[in-house]
Design a protein around this motif. Structure first.
Motif, PDB file in Angstrom:
ATOM      1  N   ILE A  62      20.576  -9.790 -14.425  1.00  6.45           N
ATOM      2  CA  ILE A  62      19.974 -10.414 -13.240  1.00  6.45           C
ATOM      3  C   ILE A  62      18.497 -10.033 -13.135  1.00  6.45           C
ATOM      4  O   ILE A  62      18.085  -8.945 -13.540  1.00  6.45           O
ATOM      5  CB  ILE A  62      20.723  -9.986 -11.952  1.00  6.45           C
ATOM      6  CG1 ILE A  62      20.214 -10.760 -10.747  1.00  6.45           C
ATOM      7  CG2 ILE A  62      20.628  -8.477 -11.725  1.00  6.45           C
ATOM      8  CD1 ILE A  62      21.043 -10.586  -9.484  1.00  6.45           C
ATOM      9  N   HIS A  63      17.697 -10.974 -12.649  1.00 10.39           N
ATOM     10  CA  HIS A  63      16.288 -10.704 -12.371  1.00 10.39           C
ATOM     11  C   HIS A  63      15.935 -11.338 -11.040  1.00 10.39           C
ATOM     12  O   HIS A  63      16.622 -12.246 -10.563  1.00 10.39           O
ATOM     13  CB  HIS A  63      15.381 -11.315 -13.443  1.00 10.39           C
ATOM     14  CG  HIS A  63      15.462 -10.622 -14.771  1.00 10.39           C
ATOM     15  ND1 HIS A  63      15.134  -9.294 -14.950  1.00 10.39           N
ATOM     16  CD2 HIS A  63      15.829 -11.085 -15.989  1.00 10.39           C
ATOM     17  CE1 HIS A  63      15.298  -8.977 -16.226  1.00 10.39           C
ATOM     18  NE2 HIS A  63      15.725 -10.043 -16.879  1.00 10.39           N
ATOM     19  N   ASP A  64      14.835 -10.895 -10.489  1.00  9.91           N
ATOM     20  CA  ASP A  64      14.311 -11.573  -9.305  1.00  9.91           C
ATOM     21  C   ASP A  64      12.795 -11.583  -9.361  1.00  9.91           C
ATOM     22  O   ASP A  64      12.187 -10.988 -10.267  1.00  9.91           O
ATOM     23  CB  ASP A  64      14.831 -10.943  -8.002  1.00  9.91           C
ATOM     24  CG  ASP A  64      14.302  -9.540  -7.756  1.00  9.91           C
ATOM     25  OD1 ASP A  64      13.170  -9.219  -8.154  1.00  9.91           O
ATOM     26  OD2 ASP A  64      15.046  -8.757  -7.148  1.00  9.91           O
TER      27      ASP A  64
ATOM     28  N   TYR B  50       6.859  -8.992  -8.598  1.00  9.97           N
ATOM     29  CA  TYR B  50       7.561  -8.142  -9.552  1.00  9.97           C
ATOM     30  C   TYR B  50       9.062  -8.324  -9.386  1.00  9.97           C
ATOM     31  O   TYR B  50       9.517  -8.943  -8.422  1.00  9.97           O
ATOM     32  CB  TYR B  50       7.170  -6.670  -9.336  1.00  9.97           C
ATOM     33  CG  TYR B  50       7.678  -6.108  -8.036  1.00  9.97           C
ATOM     34  CD1 TYR B  50       7.039  -6.388  -6.840  1.00  9.97           C
ATOM     35  CD2 TYR B  50       8.832  -5.318  -7.997  1.00  9.97           C
ATOM     36  CE1 TYR B  50       7.517  -5.902  -5.639  1.00  9.97           C
ATOM     37  CE2 TYR B  50       9.319  -4.821  -6.799  1.00  9.97           C
ATOM     38  CZ  TYR B  50       8.658  -5.111  -5.616  1.00  9.97           C
ATOM     39  OH  TYR B  50       9.146  -4.645  -4.438  1.00  9.97           O
ATOM     40  N   CYS B  51       9.813  -7.788 -10.321  1.00  7.87           N
ATOM     41  CA  CYS B  51      11.268  -7.806 -10.237  1.00  7.87           C
ATOM     42  C   CYS B  51      11.719  -6.496  -9.596  1.00  7.87           C
ATOM     43  O   CYS B  51      11.323  -5.419 -10.039  1.00  7.87           O
ATOM     44  CB  CYS B  51      11.868  -7.959 -11.627  1.00  7.87           C
ATOM     45  SG  CYS B  51      13.669  -7.940 -11.619  1.00  7.87           S
ATOM     46  N   THR B  52      12.543  -6.609  -8.539  1.00  8.86           N
ATOM     47  CA  THR B  52      12.939  -5.401  -7.794  1.00  8.86           C
ATOM     48  C   THR B  52      14.079  -4.628  -8.447  1.00  8.86           C
ATOM     49  O   THR B  52      14.404  -3.538  -8.008  1.00  8.86           O
ATOM     50  CB  THR B  52      13.421  -5.742  -6.370  1.00  8.86           C
ATOM     51  OG1 THR B  52      14.617  -6.528  -6.447  1.00  8.86           O
ATOM     52  CG2 THR B  52      12.355  -6.485  -5.586  1.00  8.86           C
TER      53      THR B  52
ATOM     54  N   GLY C 154      13.720  -0.292 -12.485  1.00  6.26           N
ATOM     55  CA  GLY C 154      13.261  -0.141 -13.862  1.00  6.26           C
ATOM     56  C   GLY C 154      12.545  -1.356 -14.418  1.00  6.26           C
ATOM     57  O   GLY C 154      11.754  -1.239 -15.344  1.00  6.26           O
ATOM     58  N   HIS C 155      12.785  -2.529 -13.838  1.00 10.02           N
ATOM     59  CA  HIS C 155      12.224  -3.747 -14.420  1.00 10.02           C
ATOM     60  C   HIS C 155      10.708  -3.876 -14.222  1.00 10.02           C
ATOM     61  O   HIS C 155      10.008  -4.365 -15.104  1.00 10.02           O
ATOM     62  CB  HIS C 155      12.936  -4.987 -13.857  1.00 10.02           C
ATOM     63  CG  HIS C 155      14.353  -5.098 -14.334  1.00 10.02           C
ATOM     64  ND1 HIS C 155      15.045  -6.282 -14.319  1.00 10.02           N
ATOM     65  CD2 HIS C 155      15.199  -4.173 -14.857  1.00 10.02           C
ATOM     66  CE1 HIS C 155      16.271  -6.074 -14.803  1.00 10.02           C
ATOM     67  NE2 HIS C 155      16.386  -4.799 -15.117  1.00 10.02           N
ATOM     68  N   GLU C 156      10.239  -3.427 -13.066  1.00 14.41           N
ATOM     69  CA  GLU C 156       8.794  -3.492 -12.832  1.00 14.41           C
ATOM     70  C   GLU C 156       8.084  -2.580 -13.838  1.00 14.41           C
ATOM     71  O   GLU C 156       7.083  -2.981 -14.443  1.00 14.41           O
ATOM     72  CB  GLU C 156       8.479  -3.050 -11.398  1.00 14.41           C
ATOM     73  CG  GLU C 156       6.999  -3.129 -11.065  1.00 14.41           C
ATOM     74  CD  GLU C 156       6.687  -2.580  -9.689  1.00 14.41           C
ATOM     75  OE1 GLU C 156       7.543  -1.900  -9.095  1.00 14.41           O
ATOM     76  OE2 GLU C 156       5.562  -2.834  -9.205  1.00 14.41           O
TER      77      GLU C 156
ATOM     78  N   GLY D  68       7.535  -3.984 -17.159  1.00 14.16           N
ATOM     79  CA  GLY D  68       6.531  -5.041 -17.301  1.00 14.16           C
ATOM     80  C   GLY D  68       6.793  -6.311 -16.524  1.00 14.16           C
ATOM     81  O   GLY D  68       6.068  -7.291 -16.687  1.00 14.16           O
ATOM     82  N   MET D  69       7.823  -6.304 -15.692  1.00 13.06           N
ATOM     83  CA  MET D  69       8.105  -7.526 -14.934  1.00 13.06           C
ATOM     84  C   MET D  69       7.236  -7.603 -13.675  1.00 13.06           C
ATOM     85  O   MET D  69       7.722  -7.453 -12.547  1.00 13.06           O
ATOM     86  CB  MET D  69       9.588  -7.605 -14.558  1.00 13.06           C
ATOM     87  CG  MET D  69      10.496  -7.803 -15.761  1.00 13.06           C
ATOM     88  SD  MET D  69      12.144  -8.364 -15.299  1.00 13.06           S
ATOM     89  CE  MET D  69      11.856 -10.102 -14.969  1.00 13.06           C
ATOM     90  N   THR D  70       5.964  -7.855 -13.881  1.00 12.61           N
ATOM     91  CA  THR D  70       5.041  -8.021 -12.763  1.00 12.61           C
ATOM     92  C   THR D  70       4.054  -9.124 -13.080  1.00 12.61           C
ATOM     93  O   THR D  70       3.907  -9.539 -14.229  1.00 12.61           O
ATOM     94  CB  THR D  70       4.220  -6.734 -12.475  1.00 12.61           C
ATOM     95  OG1 THR D  70       3.299  -6.544 -13.547  1.00 12.61           O
ATOM     96  CG2 THR D  70       5.083  -5.524 -12.324  1.00 12.61           C
TER      97      THR D  70
HETATM   98 CU   LIG Z   1      14.328  -7.994 -13.673  1.00 14.84          CU
END
Ligand SMILES: [Cu+2]
Length: 140
Positions: free
Chosen positions: A62-64, A118-120, A123-125, A128-130
């Protein structure tokens, strides 16, 4: 539910007030989440113009996409989800998508500025999920 209705009315009124064409519906912006990253590091929007933001999740988890603090009129809440946001507060703007699915949020930004999305998911932020969301008077 009340907030939802108010948001819709606000977006409709705003569309009329600024004289932009309401007929076409919100401007569609699509962003993909893949391999623990977004395919866009920058999104540019215009103040007062309703946007349908579609998060396409091509990943296996899952991502957001969230912005903690951004003044927006909400047109439609993103689909309910109860995934873990860690200990952060609820973001102002939030859309999530299950693996292989899409998520949609409709909103209109109401103040110029540069915001971070970013992804909440924990660990995802960091991974690099920004990206940067730029709201300006001309959308450029
Ligand atoms: Cu994510």
């Amino acid at each position: 539910m009340k907030r939802w209705m108010a948001g819709l009315v606000a977006v409709a009124v705003m569309g009329l007030a600024t004289g932009c064409s309401v007929g076409g519906g919100p401007k569609k912006v699509q962003i993909q989440a893949q391999n623990m990253g977004f395919n866009k590091q920058e999104i540019r929007l215009k103040v007062g113009v309703p946007v349908e933001l579609v998060l396409v999740n091509k990943d296996t988890m899952i991502h957001d996409l969230s912005v903690d603090e951004i003044p927006v009129y909400m047109g439609l809440e993103a689909a309910e989800d109860d995934h873990d946001h860690g200990d952060r507060k609820e973001p102002d703007l939030h859309v999530s998508a299950q693996p292989g699915q899409k998520g949609t949020v409709i909103f209109a930004p109401i103040e110029e500025g540069t915001y971070t999305y970013y992804c909440t998911v924990p660990g995802h932020e960091m991974a690099g999920m920004t990206g940067t969301l730029i709201v300006s008077a001309n959308g450029r």
